[in-house]
Scaffold this active site. Structure first.
Site, PDB file in Angstrom:
ATOM      1  N   LYS A 200      32.074 -50.014  20.711  1.00  0.00           N
ATOM      2  CA  LYS A 200      31.622 -50.041  19.313  1.00  0.00           C
ATOM      3  C   LYS A 200      32.465 -51.009  18.459  1.00  0.00           C
ATOM      4  O   LYS A 200      33.563 -51.418  18.853  1.00  0.00           O
ATOM      5  CB  LYS A 200      31.631 -48.605  18.764  1.00  0.00           C
ATOM      6  CG  LYS A 200      30.656 -47.687  19.541  1.00  0.00           C
ATOM      7  CD  LYS A 200      30.464 -46.313  18.896  1.00  0.00           C
ATOM      8  CE  LYS A 200      29.482 -45.466  19.715  1.00  0.00           C
ATOM      9  NZ  LYS A 200      29.150 -44.174  19.043  1.00  0.00           N
TER      10      LYS A 200
ATOM     11  N   ARG B 213      30.654 -40.893  31.069  1.00  0.00           N
ATOM     12  CA  ARG B 213      30.754 -39.933  29.971  1.00  0.00           C
ATOM     13  C   ARG B 213      32.019 -39.085  30.097  1.00  0.00           C
ATOM     14  O   ARG B 213      32.625 -38.721  29.082  1.00  0.00           O
ATOM     15  CB  ARG B 213      29.497 -39.070  29.870  1.00  0.00           C
ATOM     16  CG  ARG B 213      28.307 -39.842  29.275  1.00  0.00           C
ATOM     17  CD  ARG B 213      27.127 -38.957  28.922  1.00  0.00           C
ATOM     18  NE  ARG B 213      27.389 -38.049  27.834  1.00  0.00           N
ATOM     19  CZ  ARG B 213      27.122 -38.302  26.550  1.00  0.00           C
ATOM     20  NH1 ARG B 213      26.576 -39.447  26.181  1.00  0.00           N
ATOM     21  NH2 ARG B 213      27.380 -37.398  25.630  1.00  0.00           N
TER      22      ARG B 213
ATOM     23  N   THR C 168      32.244 -36.148  22.147  1.00  0.00           N
ATOM     24  CA  THR C 168      31.720 -36.958  21.043  1.00  0.00           C
ATOM     25  C   THR C 168      32.610 -36.874  19.809  1.00  0.00           C
ATOM     26  O   THR C 168      32.901 -37.879  19.172  1.00  0.00           O
ATOM     27  CB  THR C 168      30.296 -36.458  20.670  1.00  0.00           C
ATOM     28  OG1 THR C 168      29.486 -36.491  21.840  1.00  0.00           O
ATOM     29  CG2 THR C 168      29.678 -37.301  19.575  1.00  0.00           C
TER      30      THR C 168
ATOM     31  N   HIS D  15      29.884 -45.752  23.653  1.00  0.00           N
ATOM     32  CA  HIS D  15      28.639 -45.046  23.933  1.00  0.00           C
ATOM     33  C   HIS D  15      28.417 -45.022  25.434  1.00  0.00           C
ATOM     34  O   HIS D  15      28.776 -45.967  26.136  1.00  0.00           O
ATOM     35  CB  HIS D  15      27.448 -45.765  23.264  1.00  0.00           C
ATOM     36  CG  HIS D  15      26.124 -45.258  23.751  1.00  0.00           C
ATOM     37  ND1 HIS D  15      25.519 -44.158  23.204  1.00  0.00           N
ATOM     38  CD2 HIS D  15      25.330 -45.663  24.784  1.00  0.00           C
ATOM     39  CE1 HIS D  15      24.389 -43.908  23.864  1.00  0.00           C
ATOM     40  NE2 HIS D  15      24.241 -44.816  24.821  1.00  0.00           N
TER      41      HIS D  15
HETATM   42  N1  LIG Z   1      28.836 -34.874  13.638  1.00  0.00           N
HETATM   43  C1  LIG Z   1      28.837 -36.212  13.618  1.00  0.00           C
HETATM   44  N2  LIG Z   1      29.340 -36.890  12.547  1.00  0.00           N
HETATM   45  C2  LIG Z   1      29.323 -38.235  12.513  1.00  0.00           C
HETATM   46  N3  LIG Z   1      28.833 -39.035  13.497  1.00  0.00           N
HETATM   47  C3  LIG Z   1      28.335 -38.411  14.592  1.00  0.00           C
HETATM   48  C4  LIG Z   1      28.302 -36.978  14.715  1.00  0.00           C
HETATM   49  N4  LIG Z   1      27.745 -36.655  15.915  1.00  0.00           N
HETATM   50  C5  LIG Z   1      27.447 -37.806  16.513  1.00  0.00           C
HETATM   51  N5  LIG Z   1      27.795 -38.884  15.735  1.00  0.00           N
HETATM   52  C6  LIG Z   1      27.625 -40.315  16.079  1.00  0.00           C
HETATM   53  O1  LIG Z   1      26.343 -40.488  16.663  1.00  0.00           O
HETATM   54  C7  LIG Z   1      26.484 -40.949  18.020  1.00  0.00           C
HETATM   55  C8  LIG Z   1      25.381 -40.378  18.862  1.00  0.00           C
HETATM   56  O2  LIG Z   1      25.521 -38.978  18.908  1.00  0.00           O
HETATM   57  P1  LIG Z   1      25.304 -38.161  20.258  1.00  0.00           P
HETATM   58  O3  LIG Z   1      24.204 -38.782  21.054  1.00  0.00           O
HETATM   59  O4  LIG Z   1      25.164 -36.718  19.865  1.00  0.00           O
HETATM   60  O5  LIG Z   1      26.710 -38.316  21.018  1.00  0.00           O
HETATM   61  P2  LIG Z   1      27.143 -39.206  22.303  1.00  0.00           P
HETATM   62  O6  LIG Z   1      27.470 -40.596  21.777  1.00  0.00           O
HETATM   63  O7  LIG Z   1      28.362 -38.497  22.832  1.00  0.00           O
HETATM   64  O8  LIG Z   1      25.980 -39.197  23.259  1.00  0.00           O
HETATM   65  C9  LIG Z   1      27.907 -40.540  18.412  1.00  0.00           C
HETATM   66  O9  LIG Z   1      28.452 -41.312  19.464  1.00  0.00           O
HETATM   67  C10 LIG Z   1      28.641 -40.759  17.114  1.00  0.00           C
HETATM   68  O10 LIG Z   1      28.920 -42.134  16.896  1.00  0.00           O
HETATM   69 MG   LIG Z   2      24.003 -39.658  22.924  1.00  0.00          MG
END
Ligand SMILES: Nc1ncnc2c1ncn2[C@@H]1O[C@H](COP(=O)(O)OP(=O)(O)O)[C@@H](O)[C@H]1O
Ligand SMILES: [Mg+2]
Ligand SMILES: Nc1ccn([C@@H]2O[C@H](COP(=O)(O)OP(=O)(O)OP(=O)(O)O)[C@@H](O)[C@H]2O)c(=O)n1
Length: 173
Positions: free
Chosen positions: A12, A89, A95, A122
């Protein structure tokens, strides 16, 4: 050795602005025996970010997420490994930043995450999403053709690695 799996990794924007952090994450990728099948650095467009994060459209963090993801260049990698999706992951960690810092401080997000949004990397969460996500950022990449023609070579042959381009290729000599 079982078939390789592909996943999409995004480094990122806040990491791309910090060369030491970027190197640290690239070292984790190489040390964990991922093969880098494709690699590009570019600013993600608003349209790409909105489409990519469509599933989060109604979440409270959607606007800040899309704003952050379009705030500068990202690195986009197609990574290959047996169990690439799960392994990447688990190297990334949870996350949420406090969770990663307290429960998994040695993971990528534990070390390099700044907030729940700016959580460093990601990784695709299933084979179906990996295929879709690779298509968003590598429209020129033929996923099925790669499995037909390249997978066995990436699994069995000697590979070259270019540190400038951060990518592996099959060594034909
Ligand atoms: N509660 C939160 N507050 C702020 N940003 C968030 C939150 N949850 C997720 N995000 C952002 O959104 C992205 C996508 O979320 P998600 O798909 O749930 O997680 P991951 O990236 O672990 O798959 C996260 O990587 C993060 O950048
Ligand atoms: Mg995701
Ligand atoms: N409706 C909301 C709003 C915020 N939060 C959480 O509150 C924390 C702090 O939010 P904020 O201060 O906006 O985060 P920032 O430090 O600005 O970081 P970022 O926007 O990059 O996540 C975050 O963990 C966020 O997930 C939440 O759970 N529910």
């Amino acid at each position: 050795m079982a078939l390789l799996q592909l996943t999409l990794a995004i480094i990122k924007p806040h990491i791309i602005k910090n060369p030491t952090s970027l190197k640290g994450i690239q070292n984790v990728i190489l040390k964990s025996s991922f093969k880098v099948v494709r690699s590009k650095r570019k600013p993600i467009s608003l349209e790409e970010a909105q489409y990519f994060y469509e599933e989060h459209k109604h979440k409270f963090f959607y606007n800040r997420l899309v704003t952050f993801m379009t705030s500068g260049a990202s690195d986009l990698y197609i990574l290959a490994k047996e169990n690439a999706i799960k392994d990447w992951r688990s190297l990334m960690g949870p996350t949420k930043v406090y969770r990663s810092q307290f429960e998994a401080p040695d993971t990528i997000r534990g070390k390099y995450g700044l907030s729940d949004t700016r959580n460093a990397t990601h990784g695709s969460d299933s084979p179906e999403t990996a295929r879709r996500e690779i298509g968003v950022f590598f429209p020129e990449f033929d996923y099925d053709k790669w499995f037909r023609e390249e997978e066995a070579k990436f699994r069995c042959s000697q590979l070259k690695f270019s540190s400038d381009e951060f990518v592996h290729s099959v060594d034909s000599h």
